[in-house]
Design a protein around this motif. Structure first.
Motif, PDB file in Angstrom:
ATOM      1  N   THR A 281     -19.554 -15.916   8.496  1.00  0.00           N
ATOM      2  CA  THR A 281     -18.781 -15.831   9.736  1.00  0.00           C
ATOM      3  C   THR A 281     -19.490 -14.948  10.757  1.00  0.00           C
ATOM      4  OG1 THR A 281     -16.674 -16.226   8.620  1.00  0.00           O
ATOM      5  CG2 THR A 281     -16.585 -15.045  10.711  1.00  0.00           C
ATOM      6  N   TYR A 282     -20.119 -13.886  10.304  1.00  0.00           N
ATOM      7  CA  TYR A 282     -20.824 -12.977  11.221  1.00  0.00           C
ATOM      8  C   TYR A 282     -21.909 -13.729  11.990  1.00  0.00           C
ATOM      9  CZ  TYR A 282     -23.609  -8.997  12.815  1.00  0.00           C
ATOM     10  OH  TYR A 282     -24.293  -8.099  13.589  1.00  0.00           O
ATOM     11  N   TYR A 283     -22.563 -14.691  11.341  1.00  0.00           N
ATOM     12  CA  TYR A 283     -23.626 -15.461  11.992  1.00  0.00           C
ATOM     13  C   TYR A 283     -23.139 -16.803  12.534  1.00  0.00           C
ATOM     14  CZ  TYR A 283     -26.986 -12.115  10.164  1.00  0.00           C
ATOM     15  OH  TYR A 283     -27.693 -10.967   9.892  1.00  0.00           O
ATOM     16  N   ASP A 284     -21.807 -16.971  12.632  1.00  0.00           N
ATOM     17  CA  ASP A 284     -21.208 -18.201  13.155  1.00  0.00           C
ATOM     18  C   ASP A 284     -21.665 -19.413  12.344  1.00  0.00           C
ATOM     19  OD1 ASP A 284     -19.509 -19.610  14.779  1.00  0.00           O
ATOM     20  OD2 ASP A 284     -20.988 -19.944  16.365  1.00  0.00           O
ATOM     21  N   ALA A 285     -21.778 -19.234  11.033  1.00  0.00           N
ATOM     22  CA  ALA A 285     -22.228 -20.315  10.152  1.00  0.00           C
ATOM     23  C   ALA A 285     -21.168 -20.646   9.111  1.00  0.00           C
ATOM     24  CB  ALA A 285     -23.533 -19.920   9.469  1.00  0.00           C
ATOM     25  N   THR A 286     -19.905 -20.408   9.451  1.00  0.00           N
ATOM     26  CA  THR A 286     -18.812 -20.630   8.503  1.00  0.00           C
ATOM     27  C   THR A 286     -18.658 -22.109   8.181  1.00  0.00           C
ATOM     28  OG1 THR A 286     -17.655 -18.711   9.383  1.00  0.00           O
ATOM     29  CG2 THR A 286     -16.352 -20.269   8.111  1.00  0.00           C
TER      30      THR A 286
ATOM     31  N   LEU B  71     -26.905 -35.292   2.244  1.00  0.00           N
ATOM     32  CA  LEU B  71     -26.531 -36.304   3.243  1.00  0.00           C
ATOM     33  C   LEU B  71     -26.115 -35.656   4.550  1.00  0.00           C
ATOM     34  CD1 LEU B  71     -24.405 -38.680   0.983  1.00  0.00           C
ATOM     35  CD2 LEU B  71     -26.740 -39.046   1.766  1.00  0.00           C
ATOM     36  N   ILE B  72     -25.429 -34.520   4.446  1.00  0.00           N
ATOM     37  CA  ILE B  72     -24.915 -33.863   5.642  1.00  0.00           C
ATOM     38  C   ILE B  72     -26.019 -33.134   6.396  1.00  0.00           C
ATOM     39  CG2 ILE B  72     -23.252 -32.149   6.451  1.00  0.00           C
ATOM     40  CD1 ILE B  72     -21.619 -32.764   3.927  1.00  0.00           C
ATOM     41  N   ILE B  73     -27.050 -32.678   5.686  1.00  0.00           N
ATOM     42  CA  ILE B  73     -28.073 -31.866   6.334  1.00  0.00           C
ATOM     43  C   ILE B  73     -28.822 -32.659   7.396  1.00  0.00           C
ATOM     44  CG2 ILE B  73     -29.997 -32.348   4.742  1.00  0.00           C
ATOM     45  CD1 ILE B  73     -30.583 -29.333   4.825  1.00  0.00           C
TER      46      ILE B  73
ATOM     47  N   ARG C  64     -26.709 -22.301   7.190  1.00  0.00           N
ATOM     48  CA  ARG C  64     -26.145 -23.650   7.014  1.00  0.00           C
ATOM     49  C   ARG C  64     -27.064 -24.509   6.149  1.00  0.00           C
ATOM     50  NH1 ARG C  64     -21.555 -24.510   9.605  1.00  0.00           N
ATOM     51  NH2 ARG C  64     -21.058 -23.497  11.593  1.00  0.00           N
ATOM     52  N   VAL C  65     -28.362 -24.439   6.381  1.00  0.00           N
ATOM     53  CA  VAL C  65     -29.293 -25.222   5.570  1.00  0.00           C
ATOM     54  C   VAL C  65     -29.232 -24.764   4.119  1.00  0.00           C
ATOM     55  CG1 VAL C  65     -31.735 -25.711   5.171  1.00  0.00           C
ATOM     56  CG2 VAL C  65     -30.817 -25.792   7.487  1.00  0.00           C
ATOM     57  N   ASN C  66     -29.173 -23.468   3.895  1.00  0.00           N
ATOM     58  CA  ASN C  66     -29.088 -22.948   2.526  1.00  0.00           C
ATOM     59  C   ASN C  66     -27.809 -23.421   1.841  1.00  0.00           C
ATOM     60  OD1 ASN C  66     -29.859 -20.883   0.341  1.00  0.00           O
ATOM     61  ND2 ASN C  66     -27.797 -20.253   0.921  1.00  0.00           N
ATOM     62  N   TYR C  67     -26.687 -23.409   2.568  1.00  0.00           N
ATOM     63  CA  TYR C  67     -25.409 -23.811   1.989  1.00  0.00           C
ATOM     64  C   TYR C  67     -25.434 -25.279   1.563  1.00  0.00           C
ATOM     65  CZ  TYR C  67     -20.299 -24.218   1.571  1.00  0.00           C
ATOM     66  OH  TYR C  67     -19.017 -24.429   1.107  1.00  0.00           O
TER      67      TYR C  67
ATOM     68  N   ALA D 258     -29.627 -28.355  -4.439  1.00  0.00           N
ATOM     69  CA  ALA D 258     -30.710 -29.294  -4.722  1.00  0.00           C
ATOM     70  C   ALA D 258     -31.998 -28.556  -5.054  1.00  0.00           C
ATOM     71  CB  ALA D 258     -30.918 -30.222  -3.524  1.00  0.00           C
ATOM     72  N   TRP D 259     -32.431 -27.642  -4.163  1.00  0.00           N
ATOM     73  CA  TRP D 259     -33.739 -27.048  -4.418  1.00  0.00           C
ATOM     74  C   TRP D 259     -33.693 -26.025  -5.551  1.00  0.00           C
ATOM     75  CZ3 TRP D 259     -33.216 -25.393   1.229  1.00  0.00           C
ATOM     76  CH2 TRP D 259     -32.630 -24.138   1.356  1.00  0.00           C
TER      77      TRP D 259
END
Length: 515
Positions: free
Chosen positions: A194-199, A285-287, A312-315, A320-321
């Motif tokens: 949330t702090y980084y607006d990535a919720t 699929l979402i990435i 967001r990419v990490n989430y 997968a990786w």
């Protein structure tokens, strides 16, 4: 309320939580109000009449409840997709409408009332929508605090506010306790997002602004039906994709920094497989959609900041990786040149931070090793979900939504998922023996550690006898092909004689029509 808690049938730790935090918690609040009123009388202090009226209204609202249910598959005009997203979409799409049930040749449909008609039911509209999973509980001030936060100046563009769910304490099984530990750590991680607006919206519970849902609504056709889709059902983690859609329209998501919601953790390995396989599916699929939205926001002059982009990419892609990376570490024969001590030391900050989070959440620091073994036995599950995402992306098909089983007895696991931990143990022992003979001590220690941790995890989380049972059952089932009854014949068997007599051969599969 206290009498209700005392007489409640307590079967497990979730019942304990309900009695203490829900029933007795509300009773404690009411007793505190009673004590304050009595003290005001004793001290001859004036209590404002409006406050007295508020307290009366509170009692009325606590002990007055109206319930109503809506089952979308009873109606031919709503979506037939079998997933949670379409349950929400069907209900939200009808909010604010006065509806009439109409019999047609296709079944019962819902349409807006016409002038002079009386509605069969009215779907009220509201500014906010609360969603809640069946296996979750909210504390009594959840809505009060979250809606109040949404109403604060500066939060007009907050679309979703939530408290990522925590686990019920006192789990009776080891696997439920360790799965609960990973859940409680996720609660802390979401605060940083949330702090980084990535919720990301976590689907177990949330308060959602209806205007934000209207912005991301997509109208499509499903056969002869017109379907409003607010929450995409392209993947089984529909809340994750909706978070990306909301960001494109300039909406924000917030995690409220309190533990106000709790959700059940699967009690055995079989039910955990269903849950974690679903969680592992869809991120890849979402990435791709996220990257397209990043480009679109750049053209709008609303660039995605580095912190949001990375989180967001990490989430979406970390399962997968990390799964492929762990498989590579377990299988590749490292020598002394590749397995440098500096490479091993590079992972220490991660494990040190996680052990600190575990301690802060009331667990043991040593649980870090139990979580490592937990991830190894779930390796095949995560890989299966990842590969399913790749298959889904190549074929452009949806996969069925599988709900986590809610049963008291053990859920059997597919044979593959209980066989692979044995394969990892045997292979790690072979690598340990070969590296010991060749004096490749670094890789020998790593392989021996993996063999010990995986064997302990297999014993503690699955059980040796249960794993043998599931492997044998899976092998036996492989030799048999179930006989599938044609759908039309099955539909005719479901129809009663009254349906056949009064309505003919129209496959009465949506509901039973009374005379």
């Amino acid at each position: 309320m206290e009498h209700k808690a005392d007489t409640w049938l307590v079967e497990d730790h979730t019942d304990d939580f309900f009695c203490d935090q829900v029933l007795r918690g509300l009773a404690r609040d009411l007793r505190l109000t009673e004590q304050a009123l009595n003290e005001s009388i004793t001290l001859q202090q004036h209590v404002d009449a409006n406050r007295i009226l508020q307290l009366y209204e509170r009692l009325v609202r606590i002990f007055t409840a109206k319930g109503w249910s809506f089952e979308r598959k009873l109606y031919a005009s709503t979506s037939r997709e079998g997933n949670k997203a379409m349950n929400l979409n069907s209900f939200i799409g009808l909010m604010g409408h006065s509806l009439k049930r109409v019999e047609t040749s296709d079944g019962v449909i819902l349409r807006d009332v016409r002038e002079g008609e009386s509605p069969d039911f009215v779907m009220r509209n509201s500014e906010y929508v609360l969603t809640l999973d069946a296996d979750s509980m909210l504390l009594r001030d959840y809505c009060l605090r979250l809606v109040y936060q949404m109403e604060q100046p500066g939060n007009e563009r907050v679309a979703v506010i939530q408290t990522p769910y925590s686990s019920y304490r006192g789990a009776p099984t080891r696997i439920e306790r360790i799965a609960a530990a990973t859940t409680d750590i996720q609660h802390m991680l979401h605060q940083g997002m949330t702090y980084y607006d990535a919720t990301f919206w976590v689907g177990a519970n949330a308060v959602i602004r209806k205007a934000a849902l209207d912005d991301i609504c997509v109208v499509s056709t499903e056969g002869t039906r017109t379907v409003k889709t607010y929450i995409q059902d392209r993947t089984v983690i529909e809340d994750t994709e909706s978070s990306i859609d909301l960001g494109y329209f300039g909406w924000h998501l917030v995690n409220y920094p309190e533990r106000l919601s709790y959700s059940a953790t699967p009690p055995d390995f079989g039910s955990l497989v269903v849950q974690r396989r679903r969680w592992a599916n869809g991120g890849l699929l979402i990435i791709g959609k996220f990257f397209r939205i990043v480009h679109a926001r750049h053209q709008q002059g609303n660039d995605v900041k580095l912190g949001e982009w990375a989180l967001r990419v990490n989430y979406m892609a970390s399962i997968a990786w990390s799964s492929f990376g762990l498989m590579f570490l377990l299988a590749y024969p490292f020598d002394q040149r590749l397995l440098s001590p500096w490479v091993v030391l590079a992972s220490l900050p991660y494990f040190a931070t996680m052990s600190s989070d575990l301690k802060r959440n009331g667990y043991k620091r040593s649980d870090i090793f139990r979580i490592y073994g937990f991830n190894i036995v779930l390796l095949t599950v995560n890989l299966s979900g990842t590969l399913k995402s790749i298959q889904q992306g190549m074929t452009n098909t949806k996969i069925p939504f599988a709900r986590t089983p809610k049963v008291n007895n053990r859920t059997a696991s597919p044979a593959l998922y209980v066989t692979m931990p044995w394969v990892i143990i045997i292979y790690s022992c072979m690598v340990f023996y070969a590296d010991t003979l060749s004096h490749n001590w670094g890789n020998a220690v790593f392989a021996g550690f993996n063999a010990i941790v995986t064997f302990w995890a297999l014993t503690a989380y699955i059980g040796i006898w249960h794993s043998v049972q599931d492997m044998v059952v899976g092998l036996v089932r492989w030799f048999f092909v179930p006989i599938k009854e044609p759908q039309q014949e099955a539909a005719r068997k479901k129809a009663s004689w009254r349906d056949a007599l009064y309505f003919g051969d129209r496959q009465m599969i949506y509901e039973s029509r009374p005379l």
